[in-house]
Structure formats: structure tokens, C-alpha cells
Design a protein around this motif. Structure first.
Motif, PDB file in Angstrom:
ATOM      1  N   ARG A   1      68.135  16.132  -0.035  1.00  0.00           N
ATOM      2  CA  ARG A   1      68.209  17.706   0.505  1.00  0.00           C
ATOM      3  C   ARG A   1      69.300  17.886   1.294  1.00  0.00           C
ATOM      4  NH1 ARG A   1      62.802  20.123  -0.150  1.00  0.00           N
ATOM      5  NH2 ARG A   1      61.476  18.588  -0.817  1.00  0.00           N
ATOM      6  N   SER A   2      69.990  16.709   2.135  1.00  0.00           N
ATOM      7  CA  SER A   2      71.097  17.265   2.929  1.00  0.00           C
ATOM      8  C   SER A   2      72.335  16.874   2.069  1.00  0.00           C
ATOM      9  CB  SER A   2      71.304  16.149   4.077  1.00  0.00           C
ATOM     10  OG  SER A   2      69.914  16.170   4.752  1.00  0.00           O
ATOM     11  N   SER A   3      72.328  16.159   1.012  1.00  0.00           N
ATOM     12  CA  SER A   3      73.634  16.020   0.242  1.00  0.00           C
ATOM     13  C   SER A   3      73.991  17.010  -0.860  1.00  0.00           C
ATOM     14  CB  SER A   3      73.663  14.490  -0.166  1.00  0.00           C
ATOM     15  OG  SER A   3      72.578  14.200  -0.979  1.00  0.00           O
ATOM     16  N   THR A   4      73.015  16.788  -1.901  1.00  0.00           N
ATOM     17  CA  THR A   4      73.325  17.459  -3.194  1.00  0.00           C
ATOM     18  C   THR A   4      72.421  18.871  -2.814  1.00  0.00           C
ATOM     19  OG1 THR A   4      71.797  15.944  -4.305  1.00  0.00           O
ATOM     20  CG2 THR A   4      73.974  15.731  -4.490  1.00  0.00           C
ATOM     21  N   GLY A   5      71.477  18.974  -1.911  1.00  0.00           N
ATOM     22  CA  GLY A   5      70.669  20.158  -2.060  1.00  0.00           C
ATOM     23  C   GLY A   5      69.565  19.904  -3.057  1.00  0.00           C
TER      24      GLY A   5
ATOM     25  N   ILE B   1      77.279  24.174  -2.123  1.00  0.00           N
ATOM     26  CA  ILE B   1      76.330  22.825  -1.637  1.00  0.00           C
ATOM     27  C   ILE B   1      75.915  23.135  -0.388  1.00  0.00           C
ATOM     28  CG2 ILE B   1      75.902  20.371  -1.509  1.00  0.00           C
ATOM     29  CD1 ILE B   1      78.713  20.228  -2.699  1.00  0.00           C
ATOM     30  N   ARG B   2      76.463  24.168   0.610  1.00  0.00           N
ATOM     31  CA  ARG B   2      75.899  24.251   1.646  1.00  0.00           C
ATOM     32  C   ARG B   2      74.647  25.238   1.512  1.00  0.00           C
ATOM     33  NH1 ARG B   2      80.654  26.013   4.030  1.00  0.00           N
ATOM     34  NH2 ARG B   2      80.544  28.224   3.314  1.00  0.00           N
TER      35      ARG B   2
ATOM     36  N   LEU C   1      80.891  12.685  -0.885  1.00  0.00           N
ATOM     37  CA  LEU C   1      79.827  12.774  -2.179  1.00  0.00           C
ATOM     38  C   LEU C   1      80.516  13.208  -3.289  1.00  0.00           C
ATOM     39  CD1 LEU C   1      76.679  12.405  -2.019  1.00  0.00           C
ATOM     40  CD2 LEU C   1      76.660  14.934  -2.126  1.00  0.00           C
ATOM     41  N   VAL C   2      81.384  14.277  -3.344  1.00  0.00           N
ATOM     42  CA  VAL C   2      82.234  14.740  -4.557  1.00  0.00           C
ATOM     43  C   VAL C   2      83.717  14.246  -4.356  1.00  0.00           C
ATOM     44  CG1 VAL C   2      82.253  16.858  -5.889  1.00  0.00           C
ATOM     45  CG2 VAL C   2      80.399  16.627  -4.166  1.00  0.00           C
TER      46      VAL C   2
END
Ligand code: SF4
Length: 491
Positions: free
Chosen positions: A278-282, A45-46, A165-166
Motif C-alpha cells: 500500500r505504501s509503495s505501489t499503492g 503513485i502518491r 522502486l521505479v
């Protein structure tokens, strides 16, 4: 169809029953499967987030805009909340106010009882985890079915979430297959016989299991990513479509939302709808964005309740430095970048909010009365990676240091703690050059005693644990002042 109810493994308040971070983390670190799962998932994810952020030419300006909008909301929260309440009421929404988690849970339970339902479908929601809503409903004979895939895995596994989130980030797909095989049939449609750990097969099993719950549910409970104050519009962003099902099929919808989730206008919302996916799941854009303003005859829920929850937020707002934590839009970028979170996992933080945001938010929301919350500001290396990725520019390291100061100076008894005593002694030494010089003379003496030998384990209180873990260099036989004098005279 089974009528068996979920018995949540953790009782209400289970998070605070978890040992403080330094102890909990030891157990978590021994779980090598979890460490491997976390490394893989956060790394993936990063990397996606970094690519998606780099595609936006004005990403840094967007972050600043997000920060400033949230700051404005914080400064005028009373005004925007009243504006949102008026707009929602005009659109036919029943607005409730909850001072704390208990009140919020009671409001939701009361509505469920009035509607005579014994089950609700739920969209993933952080605030209802914060208030232990599922457990409260359960005790009142109402089953709360989580419909987000990862939340379903956590719920069926009688587990606690470990990521914003996950929530099932600590599980790999073969663990998920085992949970589905063992548990699904007890609470509804069973997983197909011989199901593999192939993600499409697992997803299909979850879809079939949940579908019957969606179709018979009369009431849904959601959180809310944003409320637009000018129109009273609730906004939920999600990836799976389960939220859309909850928001459209049941007759009654209850949305439980933290009071900081307000954005003033639709134009402001635009900023967050770019920053969040964009910040969370890309992702460039999240697959489902649901917005609804009140009720509309023949379309979606015919009764809509919004519960606005404080639960410690106004206390956080009162702190000029700590209030920046309320800017959080729950993207989880700070978790995915954090080297401590990646190794420790989410359970060690003793709260549904783990990672860097948990380390600064929990002690402020809950107060630093428990050992769990007193330990959290120290669950960081202060490397500052979270500062760099947060889409609303929360200055984590500044707040961590501030919270550490609060913990260190909190008087827990009439007598100072060892740490307070040491800090006081250090203050005495550092606060006066003469004091420092006399301590240095003492250290010189110690240097002569030890000679060139490194210092190994010392069975002396305060330094025993330190010296068991590492050797210490011998103290210098010459102080810096002596060296200066020798080399440069008195200049
Ligand atoms: S603190 Fe910032 S980076 Fe962390 S979850 Fe919240 S918005 Fe995202």
C-alpha cells in the motif's frame, strides 16, 4: 545470440563522483522532460497510496506496529541474526557474513567463479546497488543482467537509477522506446523493428529479451525484503514475476541482504506485508510474494547462499537517534511525497538511496567525510511530509536536524569554517541579553543610515549571494525593547 557484455556507464564509486546536492540539483532542474516525468509519476503513485492507506481502518496502528517491531529488531539484532543464521543453516542454506560492500561483492564473485558462470540474472536489489555489485562482477568477466523492467531500462540506457522502486522514473515511454531500439540488440534479442512507445509493446519486447537470459542462466542474484528469524525464510515481494523466474529457474541462488532486514516471526511479517504494497505501489497486495526456506530437491535452486551485509549498518545502529533510519522497508513513499525529490530527481542525491531516506541514511552509512554526504542533510525543506507517510514512522525531520548538527560541528581543519564562525558569533549574541542589546543598537544605527530604502545587491562577502537574489527590508530604527519601553514603560 550475442555475447557482448554490458559496460556500465558509471564506474565503481560513480555515485560519489556526482557533485554535491546543491550543484547537482542545478543541472537536474534544467531537465524539463525529467521534471515533467517525475511530477506525473510521483503524483500518480502518491494519490494511489493515499487511497489504499485510507481503506485500512487501523492504518495508524499498523504503522505503530511496524515501528515497534523494527525497534525490537534493532535492540536485539545480534540475537535475531544468530537465530536466522541457525535456522537457515539447518535448512541447507550457506550463510556468509560481509563486513562491507567489498566483502559482499567478493563473496558473490567467488561463488560465480566456483560455479564457472560468466553471467547471472538479477532481481532488483538496493543493497547490491549500494555495493556496486554489477560493476564488480563485470570487472571479473561476469555479466549481471537486470531483469526488473525499470532496472533493465536503466542498465540498457547506461544510466543510474533515480528512485528506489521505479529506478527509471525519470524516463518517459518514448525515451524507453528509443533505448530499447538502440541497445537491446547489442546484448541479446533486439526490440522488434518499428516498435512503438505503447507500454504493452515495450513490455513484450523486454519479456522476449529477458526470456532467453532466464532460460540459460545458471545463477541468480537477489536481494531480500525480509528474513524471518524463527524459520530462516527469505521473502521477496515484487510486481512483475521476474523475481519468481530468478528464484525458481537457476540452479544457484545468492541472496544479498542487509542485516537490518530481519523480522522475528511470521506474525511480524504479516504487518509488513500489509504496509509495504500500500505504501509503495499503492496496491492492496503485491502481485508476487516469494518465500523460500532452504533448498528442496527437485524444486527451485539446489544451492542457496545468503550474504548478510553490514556495510555501515552497525555504526548507524550505535546512534540512538539516527538508528531509526534502519527501520526503512524501502517502500519509497517518502520520495513520492517529497517536494524536493519531485523537482530534483534521484541522481542529485549521489546514491542509490535518494529522497528523504537517502538524505538521512547515506550520511550515516558512509559517514560525513565527503562533500556529497555533508550536503545531503540539507537537501530538505523540513516540511515533514515524509514523517506523515512513512509506514514505519521514521522521524525524518528530527534526524535531518541531528545530521545537520553533526555536519556543522564536524571539524574539518584547525580553523573554523565560515559557518562555524557565524554560528559561534550567533551563540555569543543570543547567549546574553546585554550582547543582544548592543547588537540591536548597531542595527538601529544601520536603520537610520538606510532610512526606508530596501537593501539591494551588496558586493560584500557573505551577504553578496543573498542580496543578489532578494531585496532585504531596511533594518528597524527602533528595537523591540525600545518599543516596549515606549508603549508600556518599564513593566
Ligand atoms: S523511509 Fe519510510 S517512507 Fe521512506 S522508503 Fe523507507 S519505509 Fe518507505
Amino acid at each position: 545470440m550475442t555475447t557482448q557484455r554490458l559496460t556500465p556507464a558509471p564506474p565503481e564509486g560513480a555515485w560519489l563522483g556526482i557533485p554535491p546536492f546543491p550543484k547537482a540539483v542545478k543541472t537536474e532542474l534544467e531537465n524539463s522532460t525529467q521534471r515533467k516525468n517525475l511530477r506525473h509519476a510521483t503524483g500518480t503513485i502518491r494519490a494511489k497510496r493515499a487511497v489504499r492507506a485510507s481503506e485500512v481502518h487501523n492504518w495508524e496502528e499498523l504503522r505503530t506496529a511496524g515501528e515497534q517491531i523494527k525497534n525490537r529488531v534493532g535492540r536485539h539484532l545480534d540475537h535475531y541474526l544468530e537465530q536466522a543464521e541457525a535456522a537457515m543453516t539447518a535448512a541447507g542454506v550457506h550463510v556468509h557474513w560481509a563486513r562491507d560492500g567489498k566483502e559482499a561483492n567478493e563473496i558473490v564473485t567467488r561463488i560465480a567463479k566456483e560455479k564457472a558462470v560468466d553471467e547471472v540474472v538479477k532481481i532488483k536489489s538496493m543493497v547490491t546497488q549500494e555495493t556496486d555489485l554489477n560493476e564488480h562482477l563485470e570487472r571479473n568477466g561476469i555479466a549481471a543482467w537486470e531483469t526488473d523492467l525499470a532496472e533493465l531500462i536503466v542498465q540498457l540506457g547506461h544510466d543510474l537509477p533515480s528512485h528506489i522502486l521505479v529506478p527509471a522514473i525519470h524516463r518517459n515511454r518514448s525515451e524507453v522506446r528509443d533505448i530499447f531500439t538502440a541497445e537491446m540488440g547489442q546484448y541479446g534479442k533486439a526490440a522488434p523493428e518499428g516498435i512503438s512507445d505503447d507500454p504493452p509493446e515495450l513490455t513484450a519486447a523486454a519479456r522476449a529479451h529477458l526470456r532467453e537470459k532466464f532460460l540459460r542462466a545458471k545463477m541468480a542474484v537477489s536481494g531480500g525484503n525480509f528474513i524471518v528469524a524463527e524459520t530462516g525464510t527469505l521473502v521477496i515481494v515484487e510486481s512483475e514475476g521476474n523475481g519468481r523466474m530468478c528464484l525458481t529457474l537457476p540452479e544457484t541462488l545468492v541472496s544479498v541482504v542487509g542485516i537490518e532486514k530481519i523480522v522475528p516471526t511470521f506474525q511480524d511479517l504479516e504487518v509488513f506485508l500489509k504496509l509495504l504494497p500500500r505504501s509503495s505501489t499503492g496496491e492492496r497486495m503485491n502481485p508476487y510474494t516469494s518465500m523460500w526456506t532452504g533448498v528442496r530437491e527437485g524444486d527451485g535452486p539446489q544451492e542457496l547462499h545468503v550474504v548478510l551485509v553490514d556495510n555501515g549498518r552497525t555504526d548507524v545502529l550505535a546512534d540512538p537517534q539516527g538508528r531509526a533510519a534502519l527501520r526503512c522497508i524501502r517502500c519509497s513513499a517518502c520520495l513520492n511525497i517529497c517536494p524536493v525529490y519531485e523537482r530534483a530527481g534521484g541522481h542529485a542525491y549521489g546514491s542509490p538511496y535518494p529522497g528523504p531516506i537517502g538524505a538521512i541514511l547515506n550520511p550515516q552509512l558512509r559517514g560525513i567525510t565527503s562533500k556529497v554526504d555533508q550536503a545531503l542533510p540539507f537537501a530538505s525543506t523540513l516540511c515533514g511530509a515524509c514523517n506523515e507517510v512513512c509506514p514505519v514512522r521514521i522521524p525524518f525531520t528530527d534526524i535531518l536536524v541531528q545530521q545537520r548538527h553533526r555536519v556543522a560541528t564536524k571539524k574539518t581543519s584547525k580553523h573554523p569554517t565560515i559557518e562555524q564562525g557565524l554560528m559561534k558569533a550567533a551563540g555569543w549574541v543570543m547567549g546574553d541579553g546585554k550582547h543582544l542589546a548592543s547588537v540591536q543598537q548597531g542595527s538601529k544605527l544601520a536603520g537610520r543610515v538606510f532610512g526606508k530604502k530596501w537593501i539591494g545587491p551588496m558586493p560584500v562577502p557573505l551577504v553578496d549571494r543573498w542580496t543578489q537574489a532578494r531585496d532585504v527590508e531596511p533594518p528597524p530604527t527602533e528595537t523591540f525593547r525600545d518599543w516596549w519601553k515606549r508603549e508600556r514603560g518599564d513593566r
